[in-house]
Design a protein around this motif. Sequence first.
Motif, PDB file in Angstrom:
ATOM      1  N   PHE A  78      22.741  41.087 -27.946  1.00 34.75           N
ATOM      2  CA  PHE A  78      21.339  40.733 -28.191  1.00 34.75           C
ATOM      3  C   PHE A  78      20.935  41.086 -29.614  1.00 34.75           C
ATOM      4  O   PHE A  78      20.250  40.327 -30.290  1.00 34.75           O
ATOM      5  N   ILE A  79      21.402  42.256 -30.086  1.00 32.90           N
ATOM      6  CA  ILE A  79      20.975  42.723 -31.405  1.00 32.90           C
ATOM      7  C   ILE A  79      21.792  42.070 -32.516  1.00 32.90           C
ATOM      8  O   ILE A  79      21.239  41.564 -33.490  1.00 32.90           O
ATOM      9  N   PHE A  80      23.115  42.087 -32.370  1.00 33.28           N
ATOM     10  CA  PHE A  80      23.963  41.649 -33.485  1.00 33.28           C
ATOM     11  C   PHE A  80      24.531  40.244 -33.312  1.00 33.28           C
ATOM     12  O   PHE A  80      25.253  39.765 -34.176  1.00 33.28           O
ATOM     13  N   LYS A  81      24.233  39.599 -32.188  1.00 28.64           N
ATOM     14  CA  LYS A  81      24.704  38.232 -31.927  1.00 28.64           C
ATOM     15  C   LYS A  81      26.230  38.093 -32.064  1.00 28.64           C
ATOM     16  O   LYS A  81      26.724  37.338 -32.900  1.00 28.64           O
ATOM     17  N   SER A 156      20.122  40.215 -21.066  1.00 28.93           N
ATOM     18  CA  SER A 156      20.094  41.533 -21.705  1.00 28.93           C
ATOM     19  C   SER A 156      18.959  42.377 -21.150  1.00 28.93           C
ATOM     20  O   SER A 156      19.117  43.576 -20.919  1.00 28.93           O
TER      21      SER A 156
ATOM     22  N   LYS B   5      15.489  40.733 -38.894  1.00 28.61           N
ATOM     23  CA  LYS B   5      15.603  40.179 -37.548  1.00 28.61           C
ATOM     24  C   LYS B   5      16.258  41.175 -36.606  1.00 28.61           C
ATOM     25  O   LYS B   5      15.833  41.352 -35.474  1.00 28.61           O
ATOM     26  N   VAL B   6      17.349  41.810 -37.099  1.00 29.80           N
ATOM     27  CA  VAL B   6      18.079  42.784 -36.282  1.00 29.80           C
ATOM     28  C   VAL B   6      17.167  43.946 -35.925  1.00 29.80           C
ATOM     29  O   VAL B   6      17.097  44.379 -34.773  1.00 29.80           O
ATOM     30  N   ARG B   9      14.819  43.016 -33.226  1.00 34.47           N
ATOM     31  CA  ARG B   9      15.438  42.974 -31.899  1.00 34.47           C
ATOM     32  C   ARG B   9      15.663  44.372 -31.352  1.00 34.47           C
ATOM     33  O   ARG B   9      15.495  44.616 -30.159  1.00 34.47           O
ATOM     34  N   ILE B  10      16.075  45.306 -32.234  1.00 27.23           N
ATOM     35  CA  ILE B  10      16.293  46.681 -31.782  1.00 27.23           C
ATOM     36  C   ILE B  10      14.988  47.272 -31.262  1.00 27.23           C
ATOM     37  O   ILE B  10      14.939  47.865 -30.179  1.00 27.23           O
ATOM     38  N   LEU B  13      14.107  45.780 -27.827  1.00 27.81           N
ATOM     39  CA  LEU B  13      14.871  46.317 -26.697  1.00 27.81           C
ATOM     40  C   LEU B  13      14.474  47.752 -26.391  1.00 27.81           C
ATOM     41  O   LEU B  13      14.332  48.129 -25.229  1.00 27.81           O
TER      42      LEU B  13
END
Lengths: 235, 142
Positions: A78-81, A156, B5-6, B9-10, B13
């Motif tokens: 999910f984070i790093f694809k 996820s 972007k990363v 996303r972190i 989550l």
Amino acid sequence: MFKFFSSSNIYSLIQKLINFIDSIFFLILIIGLTFALVLSPPDYTQGDSVRIMYVHVPAAWLGLACFSVITLLSVLNFIFKIRNFYFINKSIAPIGLLFTCLAIITGSLWGQPTWGTWWAWDARLTSMLVLMLFYIFYILAFKLLSGEEIIVKVSSIIAIIGSINLPIIKYSVEWWTTLHQPASIKIVGPSNIHSAMLLPLLVMLLVFLLYGALIFLMKYKTEIIRIKKKNLKKI
Amino acid sequence: MLTKKVKKRIIFLTFIFILSVFAVFFILNSLKKNILYFSSPTEIKQKEDIPFGKAMRVGGMVKKGSITINQKNIQFTVTDFENEILVSYSGTVPNLFAEGKGVVAEGKLSDKNFFIASRILAKHDENYMPPEIKEIIKKNAK
């Protein structure tokens, strides 16, 4: 570093691993079953129904382990694809579900002669059932949704919420009063299980690990073939 | 090093994770009494608002030498080594039901010292050993 996970590199490695596991699996299975069903002693109170444990405990452990791996890879994906983790997760999930169901079913078969009931709504059994439901939701996310991006997102989130259940399963027998007995094998300190029973348990754990790995590799291989086929069609 | 972007996303989550941990915690906290599969004799003794005549479970050890069987029913004492409660039951008991072993009785409390069970479940402990070893341990204990 992630180059290593590219599908073409991994394909030949998978085939080698499958061949290797194929060559040793049945030998270890026979050793494990002989120890578990014949050579190991009966328990002093349960008698021969203790032998169900040799299937029940490894299945439950691997059910938990598979979900831990799924959660870790889901979050990383999910984070790093990292696209390959998507296919790894897709292949592991049904195996985890299988082991979890197996643990529940064998536990139920063991519960009837020992406790006197097939099922009890105590914390350990219920949390294990919740794990099974999370596996089902996770797999359904792959089956029902279309589009990889949305699947990764939804699955996820399912995995990360489901992962909260894992410590609950582990410590349910300590936090609450349950019908299920506390863990016999402790990470620190001496185990409450005699070595004549611990050895077959560990061999059976190896058998289950190999079986899980074998099914996983086969499923993963299929996924890789599927991607390649798709790419070929595009060209 | 991490792109925007990363990072986003972190954070997303982590947020979901913390949120669901809180949710689960509060759910479990409010269900506390219901998650306990059985109450111990001490809990029953200490609690003020025990519902008499309502279905519940009592669990503990079967006190050694306390099992009496007559034609109608079987009576035994459940103990947690602090308090005890007398349990009366008519029916078949599971194989593992024995003195000095764990037991869970389902039924109704008639008063704080007397429990009428409608079902007996044997609770197995976490000790696994062959019968011979048990004999040796017994001998050594004497």
